[in-house]
Design an enzyme around this catalytic site. Structure first.
Site: not given
Ligand SMILES: *[C@@H]1O[C@H](CO)[C@@H](O)[C@H](O)[C@H]1NC(C)=O
Ligand SMILES: *[C@@H]1O[C@H](CO)[C@@H](O)[C@H](O)[C@H]1NC(C)=O
Ligand SMILES: *[C@@H]1O[C@H](CO)[C@@H](O)[C@H](O)[C@H]1NC(C)=O
Ligand SMILES: *[C@@H]1O[C@H](CO)[C@@H](O)[C@H](O)[C@H]1NC(C)=O
Ligand SMILES: *[C@@H]1O[C@H](CO)[C@@H](O)[C@H](O)[C@H]1NC(C)=O
Ligand SMILES: *[C@@H]1O[C@H](CO)[C@@H](O)[C@H](O)[C@H]1NC(C)=O
Ligand SMILES: *[C@@H]1O[C@H](CO)[C@@H](O)[C@H](O)[C@H]1NC(C)=O
Ligand SMILES: *[C@@H]1O[C@H](CO)[C@@H](O)[C@H](O)[C@H]1NC(C)=O
Ligand SMILES: *[C@@H]1O[C@H](CO)[C@@H](O)[C@H](O)[C@H]1NC(C)=O
Ligand SMILES: *[C@@H]1O[C@H](CO)[C@@H](O)[C@H](O)[C@H]1NC(C)=O
Length: 823
Positions: A1, A304-307
């Site tokens: 995150m 996905s992780d953020w971005g």
């Protein structure tokens, strides 16, 4: 995150971060040991080359117990339009840290994803539990499960469907890595069990768990690419660091706890920011299609992780099922209007044939199966607490994103108190996690001293609020920063608790909280003579996401504070609140009589300290890592600089130490350590006896039976081959728990690089004074196998295995041997 600092929301500031102008690229750590210059002989992507391509992405079938829910997911997907399918796999700006939009036409209320591993972050009236590192110190399966379940109840009470927890990567290759404390231990066996217990706890409460971050996210520095200075979100100056991991190390170390997670039926796995063998983790076909969905039989979804998404079709083909939080590029999630690699691109790609619609259907099957499995479609599943919405700092001011109707997802009473009686659990968990490192002259437990002094800026109240994203100077530190933090509703500080106790005992309590003052003073000038009966020194160490630690020392000149106090106080007790590994240079000081490592204990920090100091708690925590004598004794530091190399692929880290991290390294190199892995004292004494090693199966073969893949991989790997048991006796005069630890040494025929010994079992019986109990360790096939890169198989080596049971990795009390495979 990902996380953005609470106060750093202005788009302009984010643009400057994206453009790499505020410290994402290199840390200012000056120590030369950390600089890395790419040797000329290494090609751009390094000797590992690109990750091997594994296509297509396997379909889920819901096998392994999810079949009914899978059918419901299929029926749901059958009703979706192509546009709706795109929405189902793409995050949207909304009330939670991650959101899948409601589709009211189908009575679907959307999905609310919330941080994090020790608390529901965007919430009020919620608890802050002990951090992963503290939970690991308990070595207690029941507590790990209980903690997960209590958190799960709070997430559900606040209307979250998916908890972005637990963390089993970073595993902890280096003690400097900024996120180790969110996870458990650099030992994959301990982390595997902690991960599985936590997942089962969350999911038993009806909330989906997310094992993160997959995989190789072992440092924070350059975890994301640095973008062009003009702020373009697609033009990169330098790619994210590539973790280059050989196949054996991948299987036996970093993938190991994820196998436990899948075996525990985890709903979701979050792919990580960095590259792996040259290819971004969220589009790495070998890692996602090959290892996770193929070899481990994972039936849930990869988010996905953020971005962390850097492509559309390639990511979908590569096994990614959900793009979070939906926007474009790294840290691009605040720019909804910049578009997404998913979103409208998914429907366009289906229409122009560049992605088969069946792949997108599979993505949604994977997302919706756990939703039905946990009954999250039911009328009575709580809606998102309206009070959580304004606490969400992820998308900036609500006025900028709240363009659609979220009423299907948000509602019910506002500011619901979900804490129940969890404070009692948090205290219990913190007590079980307390590691007593030194206790000379029976300094502890304290015997109602009449004069006490407490020192250090970690003792008192935080002066900068209860949602800390900074290494603030004053205040008790019970949780680190970034997305893994929690919002405290209250904090019982060590000073508060000690005041209560001193008042009760009629004791004199003196306090100094300014580290600079203490370090610079002759403390005999500070206190009222005579010398206090006990001087308690409180130290802390901060860590946060997006940053690696700069040293293994204590913050705020902690060592000097201890030295200043110990010079004058013959009974100095040090208590630390820390993200993880510290050096303890003062440990041999004769006046430092006791040291307690409490890590990040959560909101009952103060009372739990009193419980241990005064003997209400008999400490039973064990270090989940190694404390060396010297910082240079550790290997595998993070790569924090690429010198003058401005190449696009300059950032590379080679996991050349293989399996030898933490105690495996110290054992292989025969280095003396200050406090070994698994170490921790008690107020009582214990013995071990009667080791027995019983085969559970006969005619064991080197290769596992080739059974159909189930969640967790080949079920044969999880079969018990041996039952090792021993008797633990409390030989002291205090009741308490003790952790019996089983280590296995493989035979000489095991390939080079096999660690000297590896943890393969632990049990924590609670024993009254004088009591004995039998503990048993069920040794699975995986525990006795190595990953053979040639046959691509787990093999048991021929020869004699040594089984040792003790109270730490260097304190064995009984041992025995067995030849497992009949040649
Ligand atoms: C990484 O590269 C090594 C060496 O070529 C290879 O054995 C391994 O399978 C690769 N792993 C992934 C996930 O690409
Ligand atoms: C997944 O299922 C679809 C049918 O829904 C099929 O066309 C496709 O080949 C399957 N993919 C794999 C990898 O088995
Ligand atoms: C930003 O710079 C990159 C190259 O560094 C270039 O490709 C891109 O077109 C530029 N974008 C804008 C908006 O100027
Ligand atoms: C599709 O992806 C591109 C980046 O490759 C992005 O610029 C564009 O906005 C996306 N389209 C939509 C509809 O999100
Ligand atoms: C199909 O659409 C996707 C998503 O917009 C795009 O990336 C791709 O280039 C398109 N392919 C063709 C052949 O038009
Ligand atoms: C907490 O409350 C639950 C139910 O209300 C109860 O069963 C449990 O015993 C309590 N736990 C503690 C530690 O007080
Ligand atoms: C802490 O003590 C130092 C040294 O006496 C002093 O300079 C500083 O102002 C003090 N800090 C606070 C916040 O009082
Ligand atoms: C230990 O403390 C005593 C006071 O109790 C002091 O006299 C002595 O010098 C200290 N020892 C050291 C090594 O600092
Ligand atoms: C980096 O470049 C500077 C200026 O050209 C030079 O002085 C320095 O030695 C270089 N450093 C390395 C590690 O190559
Ligand atoms: C292992 O041994 C213990 C003690 O003898 C026994 O209680 C337990 O049932 C055994 N487990 C298995 C799987 O045989």
């Amino acid at each position: 995150m990902a996380f953005t600092k609470h106060h750093a929301l202005a788009a302009s500031l984010l643009v400057s971060q994206i453009a790499g102008q505020s410290g994402f690229a290199t840390s200012d750590r000056s120590d030369d040991a950390f600089s890395f210059v790419q040797p000329a002989e290494w090609p751009i992507l390094g000797p590992y080359g690109n990750s091997p391509e594994v296509l297509p992405s396997p379909n889920t079938t819901g096998h392994g117990g999810w079949e009914d829910a899978f059918q419901r997911a299929q029926a749901f997907v059958d009703q979706l339009t192509v546009e709706e399918k795109a929405l189902m796999v793409t995050g949207a700006e909304g009330p939670c840290v991650g959101n899948i939009q409601p589709i009211e036409r189908l009575g679907f209320n959307g999905l609310c994803l919330q941080d994090g591993p020790l608390s529901i972050r965007y919430a009020d009236y919620a608890s802050v539990f002990s951090a992963g590192v503290s939970a690991a110190c308990t070595w207690d399966r029941d507590i790990l499960h209980e903690r997960g379940m209590a958190m799960g109840k709070e997430f559900k009470g606040k209307g979250a469907h998916v908890a972005l927890a637990p963390v089993c990567g970073a595993l902890g290759r280096s003690g400097y890595a900024g996120r180790n404390w969110e996870g458990f231990s650099p030992d994959q066996y301990l982390t595997g069990i902690a991960t599985a217990q936590t997942i089962m706890g969350f999911q038993d409460a009806g909330v989906q768990a997310t094992a993160k971050h997959y995989i190789g996210n072992e440092q924070e520095t350059q975890r994301n690419p640095t973008f062009a200075k003009n702020g373009s979100l697609t033009a990169k100056d330098q790619e994210a660091i590539s973790s280059n991991i050989d196949d054996r190390t991948m299987h036996e170390a970093y993938l190991w706890p994820f196998a436990n997670a899948v075996k525990a039926n985890v709903a979701s796995v979050m792919c990580s920011y960095q590259r792996l063998n040259g290819s971004y983790a969220c589009q790495n076909t070998k890692a996602q299609n090959g290892l996770l969905k193929g070899e481990l039989g994972f039936q849930g979804y990869i988010m996905s992780d953020w971005g962390a998404v850097h492509s559309g079709v390639a990511s979908m083909e590569g096994g990614l099922d959900m793009n979070m939080p939906g926007g474009l590029g790294s840290y691009g999630f605040t720019f909804k209007d910049a578009g997404s690699y998913f979103g409208g691109n998914v429907s366009a790609a289906i229409r122009n044939g560049s992605i088969p619609e069946s792949r997108v259907d599979d993505m949604i099957h994977r997302i919706m199966t756990p939703y039905y499995l946990f009954g999250q479609d039911k009328e009575n599943y709580p809606l998102v607490d309206p009070s959580s919405v304004p606490l969400n700092t992820n998308f900036g001011p609500r006025s900028q994103w709240d363009r659609q109707d979220w009423s299907a997802m948000v509602g019910g009473e506002s500011s619901r108190d979900v804490r129940s009686n969890h404070s009692a659990l948090i205290r219990k968990h913190a007590n079980a996690a307390t590691v007593l490192l030194k206790n000379a002259n029976n300094a502890l437990p304290l015997k109602a001293p009449r004069s006490i002094a407490i020192f250090g800026n970690d003792a008192g109240n935080p002066t900068e609020g209860f949602y800390n994203q900074d290494n603030y100077e004053f205040g008790n530190l019970v949780v680190g920063g970034g997305s893994g933090t929690g919002r405290l509703t209250y904090l019982d500080t060590p000073l508060d608790a000690l005041k209560r106790k001193a008042y009760e005992d009629g004791a004199l309590l003196q306090q100094w909280l300014n580290n600079t003052l203490i370090a610079e003073s002759d403390v005999t000038d500070l206190w009222i003579a005579p010398e206090p009966e006990v001087c308690i020194v409180m130290l802390k160490t901060w860590a946060e996401e997006a940053d690696d630690r700069e040293s293994l020392g204590f913050d705020w000149n902690g060592e000097a504070v201890v030295n200043s106090v110990a010079k004058a106080c013959g009974n100095t007790v040090v208590v630390t609140h820390s993200a993880g590994i510290n050096l303890y240079p003062f440990a041999d000081h004769p006046n430092v009589t006791a040291i307690i490592a409490a890590h990040y204990p959560g909101t009952e920090s103060g009372q739990s300290m009193i419980d241990t100091l005064y003997g209400i708690n008999n400490p039973s925590g064990k270090l989940p890592y190694t404390v060396a004598y010297d910082g240079d004794d550790y290997n595998a530091p993070p790569v924090t600089s690429v010198g003058n190399n401005t190449g696009q692929y300059a950032w590379q880290v080679y996991f050349e130490e293989g399996l030898e991290i933490d105690y495996r390294h110290f054992d292989a190199k025969n280095i003396d350590v200050r406090y070994e892995f698994g170490f921790g004292l008690s107020y009582s004494t214990f013995e071990l006896s009667d080791l027995s090693i019983e085969p559970v199966q006969t005619d064991i073969t080197s290769e596992p039976e080739d059974l159909p893949i189930a969640p967790g991989g080949n079920p044969a790997l999880w079969e018990t081959l041996y039952n090792v048991s021993a008797t633990v006796t409390n030989t002291g005069d205090r009741d308490g728990a003790q952790v019996a630890q089983l280590y296995v040494a493989f035979p000489d025929s095991a390939p080079e690089g096999t660690p000297v010994q590896q943890l393969r079992g632990f049990e924590k019986p609670y024993l009254c004074a004088g009591e004995s109990k039998q503990v048993s360790f069920e040794i699975m096939r995986r525990d006795l196998s190595y990953w053979d890169v040639v046959s691509q198989q787990w093999l048991i080596p021929e020869g004699e295995f040594k089984f040792s049971v003790g109270f730490s990795s260097r304190d064995f009390r009984v041992d025995g041997a067995a030849t497992v495979v009949d040649a």
